[in-house]
Write a protein that holds these residues in place. Structure first.
Motif, short mmCIF file in Angstrom:
data_model
loop_
_atom_site.label_atom_id
_atom_site.label_comp_id
_atom_site.label_asym_id
_atom_site.label_seq_id
_atom_site.Cartn_x
_atom_site.Cartn_y
_atom_site.Cartn_z
N SER A 61 7.29 9.19 10.06
CA SER A 61 6.54 8.70 8.91
C SER A 61 5.10 9.17 9.00
N THR A 100 10.66 12.59 1.69
CA THR A 100 10.67 11.66 0.56
C THR A 100 9.34 10.93 0.47
N ASP A 101 8.75 10.92 -0.72
CA ASP A 101 7.54 10.14 -0.96
C ASP A 101 7.92 8.67 -1.12
N VAL A 102 7.12 7.80 -0.54
CA VAL A 102 7.40 6.36 -0.58
C VAL A 102 6.15 5.62 -1.05
N ASP A 103 6.31 4.75 -2.01
CA ASP A 103 5.23 3.84 -2.40
C ASP A 103 5.22 2.70 -1.41
N GLY A 104 4.12 2.53 -0.71
CA GLY A 104 4.04 1.49 0.30
C GLY A 104 4.34 2.04 1.68
N ASP A 130 -1.40 -1.25 5.25
CA ASP A 130 -0.59 -1.73 4.13
C ASP A 130 -1.51 -2.35 3.08
N PRO A 132 -2.75 -2.15 -1.28
CA PRO A 132 -2.28 -1.72 -2.60
C PRO A 132 -2.56 -0.23 -2.80
N GLY A 133 -1.55 0.47 -3.28
CA GLY A 133 -1.70 1.91 -3.52
C GLY A 133 -1.36 2.79 -2.33
N THR A 134 -1.01 2.18 -1.19
CA THR A 134 -0.64 2.98 -0.02
C THR A 134 0.60 3.80 -0.35
N ARG A 135 0.54 5.08 0.00
CA ARG A 135 1.69 5.97 -0.15
C ARG A 135 1.94 6.65 1.19
#
Length: 169
Positions: A61, A100-104, A130, A132-135
């Motif tokens: 990750s 893979t892109d992940v929101d959060g 963690d 808001p808006g973390t990708r």
């Protein structure tokens, strides 16, 4: 996963080597994965990363960067997880990176943080990023080629212990 009774029965490259005691120990360890890939400019790179083993994939990750773009363009990847013990233990994995892109927060990122840092510190490490808006980016590698070297039952080049002992004499 059951351990193989005779780890020497399989050739290097056989994914069933993941069932060996050496592989299972390294996959559960807090050793870093050394990840090799080809950069955008065509040169090889190696980058140490935390990892999580799902039982079928090595998951790395990250928060993005040049390695992600390089893996999207050229998904071939090699991973080494090793322990500097006497004798050393080495797990070699090759495969294709699925990016893979992940929101959060990537779920395996949180699991890896807890394994490497302990429950309390791992949770704190995750909480620190963690927001808001973390990708994040999830890089999953399903092993297509697996090698194990333990210098007891398995040696570099697939040699026997006798052949290995004769090298350099």
């Amino acid at each position: 996963m059951t351990h193989l009774a005779d780890p020497t029965a399989l050739p290097q490259g056989d994914p069933r080597l993941l069932e060996t005691e050496v592989a299972q120990r390294l996959l559960a360890s807090t050793e870093l994965a050394r990840v090799a890939y080809v950069a955008k400019d065509g040169t090889p790179r190696v980058f140490p990363m935390l990892f999580h083993w799902t039982g079928g994939e090595v998951v790395l990750s990250t928060f993005g960067g040049l390695k992600v773009n390089a893996l999207r363009a050229r998904p071939g990847i090699a991973i080494t997880i090793d322990a500097a013990t006497t004798p050393p233990s080495v797990l070699l994995i090759r495969g294709k990176a699925e990016v893979t892109d992940v929101d959060g927060i990537v779920a395996e990122y949180a699991l890896a943080q807890r394994r490497y840092a302990g429950e309390e510190q791992g949770a704190a490490n995750v909480a620190e990023v963690d927001r808001p808006g973390t990708r994040m980016v999830r890089i999953a590698v399903r092993p297509a080629w697996v090698g194990v070297i333990d210098f007891v039952t398995r040696f570099p080049g697939g040699t026997s212990s006798e052949e290995f002992a004769e090298r350099g004499q």
